[in-house]
Enzyme design. Structure first.
Site, PDB file in Angstrom:
ATOM      1  N   PRO A 151       0.641  -1.380  -0.008  1.00  0.00           N
ATOM      2  CA  PRO A 151      -0.397  -0.198   0.184  1.00  0.00           C
ATOM      3  C   PRO A 151       0.756   1.486   0.151  1.00  0.00           C
ATOM      4  CG  PRO A 151      -0.226  -0.784   1.684  1.00  0.00           C
ATOM      5  CD  PRO A 151       1.141  -1.373   1.498  1.00  0.00           C
ATOM      6  N   CYS A 152       1.713   1.748  -1.066  1.00  0.00           N
ATOM      7  CA  CYS A 152       2.099   2.709  -1.452  1.00  0.00           C
ATOM      8  C   CYS A 152       1.413   4.098  -1.020  1.00  0.00           C
ATOM      9  CB  CYS A 152       3.181   2.725  -2.421  1.00  0.00           C
ATOM     10  SG  CYS A 152       1.660   2.537  -3.899  1.00  0.00           S
TER      11      CYS A 152
END
Length: 187
Positions: A151-152
């Site tokens: 989850p950047c």
């Protein structure tokens, strides 16, 4: 390769799936999910799939909707994520498209930043033992081969700014709103 043929050597299964943020290209090997790409419209597909196949040295098979084999679980989990019923992806990941510092940062992000929370670039740098490497963390986020799943979008500027995002800032806002970090967009 015809979708009914079974590859003889290393292979890559890929598909385009609809999502709340637009079409996504998903690709998997026998090791696990290897690539997620945003904005996977017809005009971009060839530019996405060809280099991926070359880099992995694999035969590619496009899975017809509902006929995914390697991608069946990633497709299911992504649908559950967008429906609001999945908060943590539980998928095998093929990390071959990331290495060194970038892989270390992405794996730390995956382990330590849960749904509904955010972390600053500098804080994430400190977590991997590299305080002061906030810009390098930003580069690692930009190179993430598995956005959404790793989850950047949860990495933000230390001063509270939203920061950048390879899928576009509006996509980042939508994902953070889905997770309850930001208010839902008005339109």
């Amino acid at each position: 390769m015809d979708s009914t043929e079974r590859p003889r050597g290393p292979h890559l299964e890929w598909a385009v799936v609809a999502s709340d943020i637009g079409p996504l290209l998903l690709a998997a090997t026998s090791e696990g999910l290897v690539r997620v790409e945003f904005h996977a419209g017809p005009a971009r597909l060839e530019r996405m799939v060809g280099p991926l196949v070359s880099r992995l040295g694999a035969d590619a098979r496009r899975a017809a909707p509902g006929e995914e084999v390697l991608l069946a679980e990633p497709v299911r989990q992504l649908a559950a994520y967008f429906a609001g019923s999945l908060r943590r992806f539980d998928l095998p990941l093929d990390w071959r498209l990331s290495s060194g510092f970038n892989r270390q940062v992405l794996q730390e992000l995956d382990r330590s930043v849960p749904y509904g929370s955010v972390v600053g670039y500098g804080e994430l740098a400190a977590r991997v033992g590299q305080p002061g490497a906030a810009q390098a963390v930003g580069n690692a986020m930009g190179s993430n081969p598995l956005p959404l799943v790793v989850p950047c979008h949860r990495v933000v500027e230390n001063d509270g700014g939203i920061g950048g995002f390879g899928g576009g800032l509006e996509t980042k806002r939508q994902l953070l709103a889905l997770e309850g970090v930001l208010p839902q967009p008005l339109f």
